[in-house]
Design a protein around this motif. Structure first.
Motif, PDB file in Angstrom:
ATOM      1  N   ALA A  49      39.435  31.421  36.690  1.00 11.21           N
ATOM      2  CA  ALA A  49      39.401  32.746  36.317  1.00 11.21           C
ATOM      3  C   ALA A  49      37.895  33.063  36.262  1.00 11.21           C
ATOM      4  CB  ALA A  49      40.329  33.133  35.131  1.00 11.21           C
ATOM      5  N   GLU A  50      37.245  32.455  35.508  1.00  8.56           N
ATOM      6  CA  GLU A  50      35.860  33.047  35.489  1.00  8.56           C
ATOM      7  C   GLU A  50      35.225  32.993  36.974  1.00  8.56           C
ATOM      8  OE1 GLU A  50      31.831  31.559  32.920  1.00  8.56           O
ATOM      9  OE2 GLU A  50      33.865  30.454  32.536  1.00  8.56           O
ATOM     10  N   ARG A  51      35.315  31.844  37.601  1.00  9.40           N
ATOM     11  CA  ARG A  51      34.783  31.846  38.977  1.00  9.40           C
ATOM     12  C   ARG A  51      34.948  33.023  39.782  1.00  9.40           C
ATOM     13  NH1 ARG A  51      35.408  29.755  44.355  1.00  9.40           N
ATOM     14  NH2 ARG A  51      33.492  28.842  44.947  1.00  9.40           N
ATOM     15  N   TYR A  52      36.101  33.419  39.645  1.00 10.88           N
ATOM     16  CA  TYR A  52      36.765  34.457  40.328  1.00 10.88           C
ATOM     17  C   TYR A  52      36.552  35.912  39.890  1.00 10.88           C
ATOM     18  CZ  TYR A  52      38.080  31.129  43.588  1.00 10.88           C
ATOM     19  OH  TYR A  52      38.282  30.054  44.727  1.00 10.88           O
ATOM     20  N   GLY A  53      36.320  36.111  38.482  1.00  8.09           N
ATOM     21  CA  GLY A  53      36.289  37.276  37.833  1.00  8.09           C
ATOM     22  C   GLY A  53      37.887  37.904  37.729  1.00  8.09           C
ATOM     23  N   VAL A  54      38.747  37.145  37.732  1.00  5.51           N
ATOM     24  CA  VAL A  54      40.023  37.550  37.658  1.00  5.51           C
ATOM     25  C   VAL A  54      40.847  37.146  36.226  1.00  5.51           C
ATOM     26  CG1 VAL A  54      40.205  38.000  39.990  1.00  5.51           C
ATOM     27  CG2 VAL A  54      41.111  35.885  38.891  1.00  5.51           C
ATOM     28  N   SER A  55      42.100  37.623  36.126  1.00  3.58           N
ATOM     29  CA  SER A  55      42.962  37.053  34.961  1.00  3.58           C
ATOM     30  C   SER A  55      43.647  36.102  35.366  1.00  3.58           C
ATOM     31  CB  SER A  55      43.927  37.987  34.686  1.00  3.58           C
ATOM     32  OG  SER A  55      44.761  38.136  35.787  1.00  3.58           O
ATOM     33  N   ARG A  56      43.788  35.179  34.370  1.00  4.02           N
ATOM     34  CA  ARG A  56      44.430  33.803  34.345  1.00  4.02           C
ATOM     35  C   ARG A  56      45.826  33.791  35.232  1.00  4.02           C
ATOM     36  NH1 ARG A  56      44.082  30.034  29.156  1.00  4.02           N
ATOM     37  NH2 ARG A  56      45.476  28.812  30.436  1.00  4.02           N
ATOM     38  N   PRO A  57      46.707  34.934  35.158  1.00  3.83           N
ATOM     39  CA  PRO A  57      47.978  35.030  35.680  1.00  3.83           C
ATOM     40  C   PRO A  57      47.885  35.125  37.392  1.00  3.83           C
ATOM     41  CG  PRO A  57      47.838  36.402  33.651  1.00  3.83           C
ATOM     42  CD  PRO A  57      46.811  35.994  33.971  1.00  3.83           C
ATOM     43  N   ILE A  58      46.712  35.792  37.707  1.00  2.89           N
ATOM     44  CA  ILE A  58      46.380  35.902  39.081  1.00  2.89           C
ATOM     45  C   ILE A  58      46.068  34.538  39.730  1.00  2.89           C
ATOM     46  CG2 ILE A  58      44.625  36.596  40.752  1.00  2.89           C
ATOM     47  CD1 ILE A  58      46.018  38.705  40.003  1.00  2.89           C
ATOM     48  N   VAL A  59      45.151  33.591  38.927  1.00  5.30           N
ATOM     49  CA  VAL A  59      44.866  32.287  39.249  1.00  5.30           C
ATOM     50  C   VAL A  59      46.426  31.326  39.285  1.00  5.30           C
ATOM     51  CG1 VAL A  59      43.749  30.329  38.415  1.00  5.30           C
ATOM     52  CG2 VAL A  59      42.454  32.231  38.426  1.00  5.30           C
ATOM     53  N   ARG A  60      47.035  31.568  38.473  1.00  2.00           N
ATOM     54  CA  ARG A  60      48.423  31.083  38.337  1.00  2.00           C
ATOM     55  C   ARG A  60      49.101  31.391  39.334  1.00  2.00           C
ATOM     56  NH1 ARG A  60      50.037  32.708  33.402  1.00  2.00           N
ATOM     57  NH2 ARG A  60      48.425  31.399  32.552  1.00  2.00           N
ATOM     58  N   GLU A  61      49.212  32.422  40.018  1.00  2.00           N
ATOM     59  CA  GLU A  61      50.139  33.072  41.043  1.00  2.00           C
ATOM     60  C   GLU A  61      49.529  32.050  42.382  1.00  2.00           C
ATOM     61  OE1 GLU A  61      50.825  37.055  43.478  1.00  2.00           O
ATOM     62  OE2 GLU A  61      50.141  37.057  41.577  1.00  2.00           O
ATOM     63  N   ALA A  62      48.017  32.297  42.546  1.00  3.23           N
ATOM     64  CA  ALA A  62      47.709  31.556  43.727  1.00  3.23           C
ATOM     65  C   ALA A  62      47.736  29.798  43.522  1.00  3.23           C
ATOM     66  CB  ALA A  62      46.099  31.559  43.801  1.00  3.23           C
TER      67      ALA A  62
END
Length: 238
Positions: A49-62
């Motif tokens: 999430a920090e690498r991409y500058g997004v929320s953890r739910p966004i990462v979880r979805e990917a």
């Protein structure tokens, strides 16, 4: 630093719009290219999430879609590992395979749409139109998939056939996982919105034949997208 740390250190903030698609595509590309090698454990959700500058739910979805493709495996209490750099030809969606859905959905959802055109209530029609309106403006992939799931369940309910409604409801998780993967990899949201609208307009008009044809066309496009993703442009026919 090791290879994973080197990759993680390359911060890559992305725009909010289509964030999950961008995260998914970047990690998938890194796996296929070998930058993230088979056997390694991916960074934590917080680190990604920090690498991409997004929320953890966004990462979880990917990450969910990467696992659906068979590229990764999440182990409870341990993390997510890269297990292969090749897409699995036999996708599994929470107990149902891609083939299961391809073979069954046309025999359930196509007649359900046809009966819905003849039996739906005004309340059900209003619900379908509202879902179409919401999907057409929703840009968050996971939220769109939730609406898509509601849409297909409501059509089955509108058929006033309890068996159709139960089958679609029971397969709801699998259908959602498939929808999530297709929309992350094939960018089909805009096309699906058009197809959904055609189905509902046919239901509104009370045309069972048009509703049948519209649903059949929609499911055919979904099938084509999945078979292209897994490299099977010519799926076996019964």
């Amino acid at each position: 630093m090791n290879d994973v740390a080197d990759w993680l250190s390359e911060t890559r903030p992305i725009s909010r719009k289509n964030a999950a698609e961008a995260v998914f595509d970047d990690i998938r590309s890194a796996i296929i290219s070998g930058q993230l090698a088979v056997g390694i454990r991916l960074p934590s959700e917080a680190q990604l999430a920090e690498r991409y500058g997004v929320s953890r739910p966004i990462v979880r979805e990917a990450l969910r879609s990467l696992q659906t493709l068979g590229l990764t495996q999440t182990r409870t209490g341990s993390g997510t590992y890269v297990v292969t750099a090749k897409t699995s030809p036999e996708l599994n969606y929470g107990g149902y395979s891609a083939r299961d859905l391809f073979e069954a959905r046309p025999f359930i959802e196509v007649p359900a749409a046809s009966w819905a055109a003849l039996r739906r209530t005004e309340r059900q029609l209003a619900g379908l139109l509202e879902l179409c309106d919401k999907m057409e403006i929703e840009e968050e992939p996971h939220l769109w998939v939730q609406l898509d799931s509601q849409f297909h369940c409501l059509i089955a309910e509108s058929s006033e056939n309890a068996l159709f409604a139960k089958i679609v409801s029971d397969a709801r998780e699998a259908i959602s996982l498939q929808s999530e993967m297709v929309n992350l990899m094939a960018g089909r949201r805009a096309a699906s919105n058009i197809e959904h609208r055609r189905i509902v307009e046919a239901i509104k008009a009370g045309s069972g034949q048009e509703a049948r044809e519209a649903m059949e066309a929609h499911l055919g496009q979904v099938k084509q997208a999945v078979t292209t993703i897994i490299g099977e442009d010519r799926p076996q026919q019964a």
